[in-house]
Design an enzyme around this catalytic site. Structure first.
Site, PDB file in Angstrom:
ATOM      1  N   THR A 248       0.879  -1.164   0.000  1.00  0.00           N
ATOM      2  CA  THR A 248       0.000   0.000   0.000  1.00  0.00           C
ATOM      3  C   THR A 248       0.916   1.212   0.000  1.00  0.00           C
ATOM      4  O   THR A 248       2.031   1.140   0.507  1.00  0.00           O
ATOM      5  CB  THR A 248      -0.849   0.015   1.290  1.00  0.00           C
ATOM      6  OG1 THR A 248      -1.539  -1.227   1.381  1.00  0.00           O
ATOM      7  CG2 THR A 248      -1.857   1.137   1.286  1.00  0.00           C
ATOM      8  N   ARG A 276     -12.372  -8.802  -3.450  1.00  0.00           N
ATOM      9  CA  ARG A 276     -12.019  -8.430  -2.079  1.00  0.00           C
ATOM     10  C   ARG A 276     -11.685  -6.937  -1.977  1.00  0.00           C
ATOM     11  O   ARG A 276     -10.938  -6.401  -2.770  1.00  0.00           O
ATOM     12  CB  ARG A 276     -10.827  -9.274  -1.635  1.00  0.00           C
ATOM     13  CG  ARG A 276     -10.282  -8.927  -0.245  1.00  0.00           C
ATOM     14  CD  ARG A 276      -9.012  -8.122  -0.332  1.00  0.00           C
ATOM     15  NE  ARG A 276      -8.395  -7.948   0.985  1.00  0.00           N
ATOM     16  CZ  ARG A 276      -7.337  -7.181   1.207  1.00  0.00           C
ATOM     17  NH1 ARG A 276      -6.760  -6.540   0.218  1.00  0.00           N
ATOM     18  NH2 ARG A 276      -6.847  -7.053   2.424  1.00  0.00           N
ATOM     19  N   VAL A 277     -12.274  -6.284  -1.004  1.00  0.00           N
ATOM     20  CA  VAL A 277     -11.963  -4.888  -0.726  1.00  0.00           C
ATOM     21  C   VAL A 277     -11.217  -4.833   0.607  1.00  0.00           C
ATOM     22  O   VAL A 277     -11.670  -5.411   1.595  1.00  0.00           O
ATOM     23  CB  VAL A 277     -13.251  -4.034  -0.634  1.00  0.00           C
ATOM     24  CG1 VAL A 277     -12.913  -2.575  -0.340  1.00  0.00           C
ATOM     25  CG2 VAL A 277     -14.061  -4.151  -1.917  1.00  0.00           C
ATOM     26  N   ASP A 279      -8.724  -2.410   3.499  1.00  0.00           N
ATOM     27  CA  ASP A 279      -8.994  -1.233   4.325  1.00  0.00           C
ATOM     28  C   ASP A 279      -8.687   0.086   3.618  1.00  0.00           C
ATOM     29  O   ASP A 279      -9.233   1.127   3.990  1.00  0.00           O
ATOM     30  CB  ASP A 279      -8.187  -1.302   5.633  1.00  0.00           C
ATOM     31  CG  ASP A 279      -6.682  -1.288   5.373  1.00  0.00           C
ATOM     32  OD1 ASP A 279      -6.224  -2.001   4.445  1.00  0.00           O
ATOM     33  OD2 ASP A 279      -5.957  -0.566   6.074  1.00  0.00           O
ATOM     34  N   THR A 299      -1.188   0.884   6.451  1.00  0.00           N
ATOM     35  CA  THR A 299      -0.732  -0.220   5.609  1.00  0.00           C
ATOM     36  C   THR A 299      -0.623  -1.450   6.496  1.00  0.00           C
ATOM     37  O   THR A 299       0.019  -1.409   7.533  1.00  0.00           O
ATOM     38  CB  THR A 299       0.634   0.080   4.958  1.00  0.00           C
ATOM     39  OG1 THR A 299       1.145  -1.135   4.403  1.00  0.00           O
ATOM     40  CG2 THR A 299       1.646   0.648   5.939  1.00  0.00           C
ATOM     41  N   GLY A 300      -1.296  -2.510   6.105  1.00  0.00           N
ATOM     42  CA  GLY A 300      -1.244  -3.693   6.966  1.00  0.00           C
ATOM     43  C   GLY A 300      -2.183  -4.766   6.478  1.00  0.00           C
ATOM     44  O   GLY A 300      -2.655  -4.733   5.342  1.00  0.00           O
TER      45      GLY A 300
END
Lengths: 382, 382
Positions: A248, A276-277, A279, A299-300
């Site tokens: 990200t 898939r969405v 965060d 980011t994770g």
């Protein structure tokens, strides 16, 4: 300067007491709770006994001083990230590390220049993220990973902290700069979040060029995908162990007017399927901005960051518990998100230009620059 | 009962003091901050002077009592909504009002029966929302409004408060019960949020039947759409003034084990385009659940509810400021969301079964039932 006047007029409409907020030492710390309480009681005392303009009359010197100093009053700053995860030092060559740092530096300097020239935080974060999207090194825009169908599906979000306006897009394909499409959703539509084919219709309606698939082709990404494409595995970007690093990019900034903003963009997970969405495009989860608290880009492990409503969590810890941006960001990344086994990091800035960049992984591509002359670019823990 | 043991073991791992939490009067109010502080100081006093097990030894009677009473200790309850907005009384016939109340009652009773039989809050909210989706009266499932393309695009989310698991779907078509698809995302996939065509592939992979378009056809909805289909207008459901009422359904519940859950489902806005995603499928915005605070389902002007991160806002006010569910929900709906001009309402429940259903519009289709024997169904302000 603009912010000073805004703050003054807000006070004026509330209680006709204007000048206190323009004292040089009061200015930015007006948002500080304890200070505010102290000053307010002083104001009330004068209000009961005297004319409401009394305070202006007795302290004209300080007010004059404020006028002179106020141009330099707002610290401005920017922070960027290019993803976090288990970045094993041995797998990184010095040449590659240089490439990453060069790309981070270009993005950081471009965003900072916008701020330095008096531009808005929204323009700064969009500029910085666009450059990260244009680099093949990061999993966003040009560098996006392959989905299970061998395509590229990208997500992005942007939010500004003054009016809490926001825009986000998800599951878009062929757009060179998803962050700019998210900005158009914010600026040119009534909506906040557009996704899939519908978002692509909006992109065409608002004049975004659609790139051909080969613009997004990258040999490394393709080999990553080939390795797992016939499995049910999906893979977070750049992984040493087939998962661990989160692809990200993002930026947060505070401009000379004390307005803050956040932008985030991603190419998702290698071999991801089912639309898939993560965060990144979710306001409150991967991206959030509010002048009263902070601007955050995460980011994770996206699913955990959604369940933890991470970006807004940092904001609430500041607003409701009075934590600083550093303490709030650290609390979320080193304690709260770990409770549900989420890993990753975030970058955050408050309206005084203070920056925090915590992560609970081995590393996070990151950089920051402030008007106080501090500059920092790093990959691993230090 | 299960919850008691969990709470005990959590205490054990922290400081070996186990038994206080199983006193009958301590049990559920353990989460209450003030009470907790008081008891903790008592505990520390004994800890300093005596063996940590001392308290168990001197008060065996209360502990025995707790064991006996504990089955009946958890109040359970459910609340549902069928949307909020400017429901002008004159436009509603007594017959139609009866139909709405009958449909609300059926959903409420079905959900309550699950809880009464010892079922989970997740099963209760799914059951209640499925019935609202099956009714043509509400804008969700069967009653979904028409998009600009003359199709039906639906969103739904579900979340449980014990482990913070969640599932959500957006921009899906032809699915009879979107809430059950969201539940499958939560239970059967690694992901939280699936959207568009990809989500439809997941639906087929997990055996969901796809209904034909005529299942969703409704003359009233069709006429609503015909009236605006060639314009750039979009319309919130059931509106007297072409906008004003928000077509969403939802349920929140607290079960006999003190676990809470929330579910939300919507057919979006009439004539909506560009793949607009509202707050309903967004964890933290339109739907959220956490045993430590509350379960929330929202209905309102979706874009504003996203920007306000409304559902998680209620939770944070409880967690970080110690507000009750009623005070937190009221603060968000009557103050915080109004600041950014958002209108609508929400239903919320805490882990003690307390329910709150505030709205800042003319009315909200709503109902609640608790194990204390309270039952309530209403449409307008009362």
């Amino acid at each position: 300067m603009k912010r000073e006047f805004e703050r003054s007029s807000r006070l004026r409409s509330n209680g006709q007491i204007v000048r206190f907020s323009t004292y040089p030492n009061v200015k930015r710390s007006f948002q500080n709770k304890e200070f505010s309480k102290k000053k307010k009681s002083l104001i009330l005392f004068f209000k009961l006994k005297h004319n409401v303009y009394f305070s202006v009359l007795v302290r004209p010197k300080q007010f004059a001083k404020a006028k002179v100093n106020k141009i330099n009053m707002n610290n401005f700053s920017i922070a960027i990230h290019g993803g976090a995860g288990t970045l094993v030092k041995g797998l990184m060559t010095p040449q590659l590390e240089d490439q990453y740092k060069t790309a981070l530096n270009e993005s950081l300097e471009a965003g900072y220049t916008v701020l330095e020239n008096g531009g808005t935080s929204v323009d700064a974060v969009e500029t910085a993220v666009k450059l990260l999207e244009d680099s093949p090194l990061f999993n966003a825009g040009k560098g996006s990973v392959f989905t299970a169908e061998g395509t590229h599906e990208m997500d992005a979000a942007i939010m500004e902290g003054k009016e809490l306006n926001a825009g986000a897009v998800s599951l878009i394909t062929g757009i060179k700069n998803p962050v700019s499409l998210a900005r158009d959703v914010m600026d040119k539509s009534y909506h906040v979040f557009l996704a899939g084919e519908g978002a692509m219709r909006f992109a065409k309606d608002s004049g975004h060029a659609i790139e051909k698939p080969d613009y997004f082709y990258d040999e490394v990404r393709y080999q990553q995908w080939l390795g797992i494409k016939d499995s049910n595995t999906f893979q977070l970007d750049h992984s040493a162990k087939k998962e661990g690093k989160f692809g990200t990019v993002g930026a947060v900034a505070c401009d000379q007017n004390g307005n803050i903003a956040a932008a985030t963009s991603t190419g998702g997970m290698t071999n991801k399927k089912w639309g898939r969405v993560g965060d990144s495009p979710m306001i409150g989860a991967g991206n959030y901005a509010n002048n009263n608290t902070c601007a955050v880009s995460c980011t994770g492990s996206g699913e955990f960051f959604i369940r933890g409503v991470v970006a807004y969590d940092v904001s609430c810890l500041m607003e409701f518990k009075g934590l600083s941006v550093a303490d709030a960001a650290s609390e979320v990344i080193h304690k709260r998100i770990l409770k549900i086994k989420g890993d990753g990091g975030l970058i955050a800035v408050d309206a005084n230009g203070n920056i925090s960049m915590p992560f609970n992984t081995e590393g996070m591509y990151r950089g920051s620059k402030t008007s106080k002359g501090e500059k920092y670019i790093a990959i691993y823990k230090e």
